[in-house]
Design an enzyme around this catalytic site. Sequence first.
Site, short mmCIF file in Angstrom:
data_model
loop_
_atom_site.label_atom_id
_atom_site.label_comp_id
_atom_site.label_asym_id
_atom_site.label_seq_id
_atom_site.Cartn_x
_atom_site.Cartn_y
_atom_site.Cartn_z
N ARG A 91 0.89 -1.17 0.00
CA ARG A 91 0.00 0.00 0.00
C ARG A 91 0.93 1.23 0.00
O ARG A 91 1.81 1.33 0.83
CB ARG A 91 -0.90 -0.02 1.23
N CYS A 92 0.75 2.11 -0.97
CA CYS A 92 1.73 3.18 -1.19
C CYS A 92 1.11 4.57 -0.96
O CYS A 92 0.27 5.01 -1.75
CB CYS A 92 2.28 3.06 -2.61
N GLY A 123 -9.50 0.59 -4.54
CA GLY A 123 -8.56 1.68 -4.27
C GLY A 123 -7.44 1.72 -5.28
O GLY A 123 -7.09 2.78 -5.83
N ASP A 169 -12.53 -10.39 -0.93
CA ASP A 169 -13.81 -9.93 -0.36
C ASP A 169 -14.98 -10.01 -1.33
O ASP A 169 -16.13 -10.00 -0.91
CB ASP A 169 -13.69 -8.46 0.11
N ARG A 204 -21.22 -28.70 20.80
CA ARG A 204 -20.83 -27.30 21.01
C ARG A 204 -21.47 -26.37 19.99
O ARG A 204 -21.89 -26.78 18.92
CB ARG A 204 -19.30 -27.17 20.88
N VAL A 302 -5.73 -16.72 7.45
CA VAL A 302 -5.78 -18.06 6.84
C VAL A 302 -6.53 -17.98 5.51
O VAL A 302 -6.20 -18.64 4.53
CB VAL A 302 -6.50 -19.05 7.79
N ARG A 304 -6.62 -15.68 3.31
CA ARG A 304 -5.84 -15.11 2.20
C ARG A 304 -4.77 -16.06 1.69
O ARG A 304 -4.21 -15.86 0.63
CB ARG A 304 -5.12 -13.85 2.67
N MET A 642 -10.82 -40.89 -8.04
CA MET A 642 -10.57 -39.81 -7.07
C MET A 642 -11.18 -38.49 -7.55
O MET A 642 -11.46 -37.60 -6.76
CB MET A 642 -9.08 -39.64 -6.81
N GLN A 644 -14.09 -38.21 -8.72
CA GLN A 644 -15.52 -38.23 -8.44
C GLN A 644 -15.80 -38.13 -6.94
O GLN A 644 -16.90 -37.82 -6.53
CB GLN A 644 -16.10 -39.54 -8.95
#
Length: 756
Positions: A91-92, A123, A169, A204, A302, A304, A642, A644
């Site tokens: 990011r600059c 951006g 995103d 849980r 995780v 990304r 594998m 399928q």
Amino acid sequence: MAKRQDTKKFFENLSGAGKSIGVLTSGGDAQGMNAAVRAVVRMGIYVGAKVYFVHEGYQGMVDGGDNIEEASWESVSSMLQVGGTVIGSARCKEFRSHEGRLKAAHHLVQRDITNLCVIGGDGSLTGANLFREEWSGLLEELVQQGLIDEEAAQNNSELHIVGMVGSIDNDFCGTDMTIGTDSALHRIIEVVDAIMTTAQSHQRTFVLEVMGRHCGYLALVSALACGADWVLIPEMPPEDGWEEQMCQKLSENRADKKRLNIIIVAEGAIDSHNKPITTDHIKELVVSCLGFDTRVTILGHVQRGGTPSAFDRILASRMGVEAVLALLEASASTPACVVSLCGNQAVRLPLMECVQMTQDVQKAMDEKNFEEAVRLRGSSFNVAVLNVGAPAAGMNAAVRSAVRVGITEGHKMFAVNDGFEGFYKGQIKEIKWGDVGGWTGQGGSILGTKRTLPAKHLDKIAEQIRIHNINALLVIGGFEAFLGVMELSAAREKYNEFCVPMVMVPATVSNNIPGSDLSIGADTALNAITDTCDRIKQSASGTKRRVFIIETMGGYCGYLASVGGLAAGADAVYIYEEPFDIRDLQSNVEHLTEKMKTGIQRGLVLRNENSNENFTTDFIYQLYSEEGKGVFDCRKNVLGHMQQGGAPSPFDRNFGTKIAAKAIQWISRKLKDSYKEGRVFANTEDTACLLGMRRRAMVFQPVVQLKDQTDFIHRIPKEQWWLKLRPLMKILAKYKTSYDVSDSGQLEHVTRVSVT
């Protein structure tokens, strides 16, 4: 036919000679960015242009020097399967200032770079557009300061910009999927599937926070894909009193003997008063109201990480090639554009229209106009659901969706076990809401599926329809399902029982159904092929030069081999649809031998199982082994079933859920239309349909009308869209080939979705 030839446009007419293209990745990284960089570099070099890496995004452009480096064909080898971005991203702040952009312009002009391909979020793309608008002024300043001469300013007078959206995103308007979103969903689903086993063991409740900033796409789709109990997203804040509703829902699920609860929260989730909803707040709620053992998991970065999915590799490769074509065709009057995907088709959209619409969404949310933000983003009948053909990952997600949407629409849902065989044997029972809990992530077919066709058992099937008073049929499956619906609709003249609405949803790893570009299960199979190819290629790292011959499934349909080859970076792919002879095999071996003399150490050759009855996998393996002696050695793998198996990919879970829901809604409409005098009677062509993805839309097509589009002997459509991707694979593997670009994206405007 002659007219079609006239409109064909081949990219040989588009030369990149004398042009220089800069490629950079900017903002947050996303899996698949490397595949996009690789495609831009190889397509650029292929058309005769010079291509430059701009390392570290806009920062590298501002700093210049070694950050701007000419790319070679070999420099993007082995990039396809790597996550993140190999050329770096930053990011600059400096680029936001006029002085920073002046420095960047100077460094580009020094290398005659007047074409930029920017891979990043809104951006990054807004910054690129501003840079383009200021370009002529920046050049004037550089001339005045004596940093460049008039000739250099003249030669570099126009700056062309094409953007690709790289963001996990999926928050950019104008494109269905951004590069990285599918891979992020893979990471989320892997974690949720793992958590579900431990949650079940201890009864849980798990509260999971997923990324996405102000966009709830990842949260919503992952909730759909794993069958979560509750989801909270910023675009649809819950109404006052949601806490009690949620706790009541969780309590009901436990009372139904469900051993776990999953709540998914988008990181930007808010209530209707714009107050953040945190995972800790939800945990406290569940513990205080219900006393359930509750745990919080924040997935974080995780999402990304990791290797890109097959979908992201194909998307990025297609977009990268499209970006180069857009740059070659750009003129002074062409606005900066974004290449993106709409349905299954590449499109070009004006960059600033997309950015404006993306910002309008945020503005609407800030103003609490949530309906606007989302806009920018009967009688009871008996409906039977069955699976037909070979199992495909995602079938269970489709059945679950159909059952629950059907019940919501007021229908009584019936499950038929073991396809048409189970139908005529009477293996039919009512299926309720709770019966399909936890089905979304299950591979195979829980209902059971057989290849039996109905034609020989019409009497018995008609009898079962009478016994159970079945008013509509949903058939989920492969080519046998297609044939089965055709046989039932053809039998309507003789049997009134078949005069009911019937719809087929394509689900087969082979993706060989006419009337649909995609089938449930094909994406999971592609990921299995891609993962295996990655591992096989990696197994040879550090050894001498090696070529792998890999056989894929698909019957006579070359989809898995071709698109898998594009995703895995294959050197050659042999399929039935594109006949080949010994001369082709020979030239492929020679081509690989030449490549092996450079720095490239590994080769990958895919062969569809029925591509040629004489040129078997063994034959090709022996030929390559003999001809490659002294240059490379060979290994072969038959991937088999594998492809399928396994848990469905996020795409197949989501696609299965959406397409089955749409099918049930269609059934409800047709039942309403065909209910007369106390009974359902539907015998027109448009009441026996296949629901398929066609280019940009989901389309219902009468099965009778698909007859002429089908090669019944080889069980494939006569025309297949993905054959247009084969030249891309060849270009990216350094073959000279012809590529029809008449179907490539044309610049069009962003359309706003209206509320209906």
